[in-house]
Design a protein around this motif. Structure first.
Motif, PDB file in Angstrom:
ATOM      1  N   ALA A  84     -10.294   0.096   0.055  1.00  0.00           N
ATOM      2  CA  ALA A  84     -11.197   0.682   1.049  1.00  0.00           C
ATOM      3  C   ALA A  84     -10.738   2.083   1.430  1.00  0.00           C
ATOM      4  O   ALA A  84     -11.573   2.987   1.624  1.00  0.00           O
ATOM      5  N   GLU A  85      -9.445   2.282   1.521  1.00  0.00           N
ATOM      6  CA  GLU A  85      -8.920   3.612   1.849  1.00  0.00           C
ATOM      7  C   GLU A  85      -9.303   4.628   0.774  1.00  0.00           C
ATOM      8  O   GLU A  85      -9.693   5.760   1.084  1.00  0.00           O
ATOM      9  N   GLU A  86      -9.204   4.220  -0.488  1.00  0.00           N
ATOM     10  CA  GLU A  86      -9.587   5.109  -1.581  1.00  0.00           C
ATOM     11  C   GLU A  86     -11.073   5.451  -1.503  1.00  0.00           C
ATOM     12  O   GLU A  86     -11.477   6.604  -1.703  1.00  0.00           O
ATOM     13  N   THR A  87     -11.889   4.451  -1.196  1.00  0.00           N
ATOM     14  CA  THR A  87     -13.329   4.672  -1.085  1.00  0.00           C
ATOM     15  C   THR A  87     -13.655   5.632   0.050  1.00  0.00           C
ATOM     16  O   THR A  87     -14.487   6.536  -0.099  1.00  0.00           O
ATOM     17  N   VAL A  88     -13.015   5.447   1.187  1.00  0.00           N
ATOM     18  CA  VAL A  88     -13.233   6.327   2.336  1.00  0.00           C
ATOM     19  C   VAL A  88     -12.901   7.770   1.982  1.00  0.00           C
ATOM     20  O   VAL A  88     -13.654   8.701   2.290  1.00  0.00           O
ATOM     21  N   SER A  89     -11.781   7.960   1.318  1.00  0.00           N
ATOM     22  CA  SER A  89     -11.361   9.311   0.930  1.00  0.00           C
ATOM     23  C   SER A  89     -12.332   9.943  -0.072  1.00  0.00           C
ATOM     24  O   SER A  89     -12.748  11.099   0.081  1.00  0.00           O
ATOM     25  N   ASN A  90     -12.711   9.184  -1.090  1.00  0.00           N
ATOM     26  CA  ASN A  90     -13.605   9.719  -2.129  1.00  0.00           C
ATOM     27  C   ASN A  90     -15.000  10.008  -1.581  1.00  0.00           C
ATOM     28  O   ASN A  90     -15.614  11.026  -1.929  1.00  0.00           O
ATOM     29  N   LEU A  91     -15.491   9.119  -0.731  1.00  0.00           N
ATOM     30  CA  LEU A  91     -16.816   9.315  -0.150  1.00  0.00           C
ATOM     31  C   LEU A  91     -16.834  10.546   0.752  1.00  0.00           C
ATOM     32  O   LEU A  91     -17.776  11.343   0.721  1.00  0.00           O
ATOM     33  N   SER A  92     -15.788  10.708   1.540  1.00  0.00           N
ATOM     34  CA  SER A  92     -15.707  11.863   2.429  1.00  0.00           C
ATOM     35  C   SER A  92     -15.691  13.163   1.632  1.00  0.00           C
ATOM     36  O   SER A  92     -16.333  14.150   2.009  1.00  0.00           O
TER      37      SER A  92
END
Length: 266
Positions: A84-92
């Motif tokens: 989830a942390e990776e997704t948050v970073s990539n989406l941002s």
């Protein structure tokens, strides 16, 4: 003996919570605030200091850094949280906006991961920082943010009512939902569309788009939201563009979580 041990633990936790809420407190302040005997408070303080959970600076007691060790462990112990942390970073990075991953904890939403893209900066008066410091570990009232509303929409009516009974429907802004019937109407609409919107319901000038993240067994892991100022979150971008991009990222995240689960268990 068991009941006595539980009461002792609750008192210690109450002292920690009070110290954090007051941003530091003296022994006298804690005694007054908690309506506890001075000697009792002192014993709890001494024990918490000895174990690194509190620190003393002059006459002031403050929360200790040992909690940081527990917090970092808690938000990385699940592979799903790491993904989830990776997704948050990539989406941002793609959408150039603030993105958050929130998990329900004791009827509140706790911020686990967040990411600010350099291009997503906006005036501080529009930011979450105008309400409180936005950092991992802060709590939200579920009904006032898109992540929380997305989570509530998946819960049974009984569970939602339990949360409302526990925490109430606190008014954060003039647009916050503070009526239970209106809340359920909003949750029905969220469940039907699969995406939650919050329009200046937590902070004036901020809009949010959120979606739940599910575990492979269908249970709720948490929710992700994209957050930004109203002048950038309008019309097509707010109603369709951001929800569609968020849906793509959450779907991909859920696929990765399922793949990781299969590798671990099969």
């Amino acid at each position: 003996m068991g009941d006595q041990t539980a009461k002792t633990t609750v008192r210690s936790l109450s002292i920690v919570d009070t110290i954090q809420r007051l941003d530091g407190a003296t022994l006298d302040e804690l005694t007054t605030e908690l309506a506890m005997a001075r000697s009792t408070v002192h014993v709890h303080l001494r024990t918490l200091i000895d174990h690194g959970y509190l620190t003393k600076e002059g006459e002031m007691y403050h929360v200790g850094l040992r909690f940081l060790n527990h917090g970092e462990y808690a938000r990385s112990r699940k592979q799903a949280y790491v993904l989830a942390e990776e997704t948050v970073s990539n989406l941002s990075e793609q959408i150039d906006e603030e993105v958050e991953f929130v998990v329900e904890n004791n009827g509140r939403g706790i911020l686990v991961h967040e990411s600010f893209h350099p291009d997503s900066q906006f005036d501080s008066k529009d930011s979450h920082t105008s309400k409180s410091i936005t950092a991992a570990g802060i709590y939200y009232y579920l009904h006032s943010v898109a992540t929380g509303k997305a989570i509530l929409a998946e819960y049974s009516r009984d569970r939602v009512e339990e949360i409302v009974d526990q925490w109430g429907l606190q008014e954060q802004t003039e647009k916050t939902i503070t009526d239970q019937d209106s809340l359920f109407e909003s949750l029905d609409a969220i469940k039907e569309r699969g995406v939650a919107f919050a329009d200046e319901e937590y902070v004036n000038g901020l809009r949010e788009v959120g979606r739940i993240v599910k575990n492979p067994d269908g249970s709720i892991l948490g929710a992700i939201a994209v957050i930004g100022p109203t002048y950038r979150f309008q019309n097509e971008r707010f109603n369709n563009e951001i929800p569609n991009i968020l849906d793509e990222y959450v779907t991909s995240l859920e696929d990765k979580i399922e793949e990781a689960y299969r590798k671990e268990h099969f």
